[in-house]
Design a protein around this motif. Structure first.
Motif: not given
Ligand code: HEM
Length: 89
Positions: A70, A80, A72
């Motif tokens: 994941e 992240k 940003k």
């Protein structure tokens, strides 16, 4: 371009014999007129930096905290915050 773009897959950079293969789609230093002028220096520094770390520590994810891809979204895709165990070898 990439067989499994959303998965950590070292096979993207390995041929059938497990040897490193260069991929044209991998462009961390850009290409053409605006190619990074510091690429050779950065490659040497990265090699020394990660070699030193990997010679001295074993890295692993904390128990029950599997790594994630994941990110940003910003000017770049930024991972992240995550935790990592670095155990002296
Ligand atoms: C991991 C390290 C680095 C990465 C991933 C990286 C990546 C890049 C990228 C993608 C560009 C192109 C930007 C654009 O398209 O406008 C660029 C340009 C540039 N980089 Fe790097 N860079 C790194 C390290 C360095 C270092 C160590 C230096 C100098 C000591 C450097 C000097 C430059 C310069 C001067 C440009 C502008 C080239 C131009 O537009 O003519 N870079 N870099």
């Amino acid at each position: 371009m990439w067989e499994t773009p959303h998965t950590f897959n070292p096979q993207h950079f390995l041929d059938g014999d497990g040897k490193f293969r260069k991929r044209e789609a991998f462009l961390p230093f850009s290409a053409g007129k605006r190619v990074c002028l510091g690429e050779q220096l950065a490659r040497m520094e990265l090699f020394l930096f990660f070699t030193c770390l990997l010679q001295r520590f074993s890295f692993s994810a904390p128990a029950g905290e599997p790594p994630t891809l994941e990110f940003k979204l910003g000017a770049t895709l930024c991972p992240k915050p995550y935790r990592l165990c670095a155990v002296p070898r």
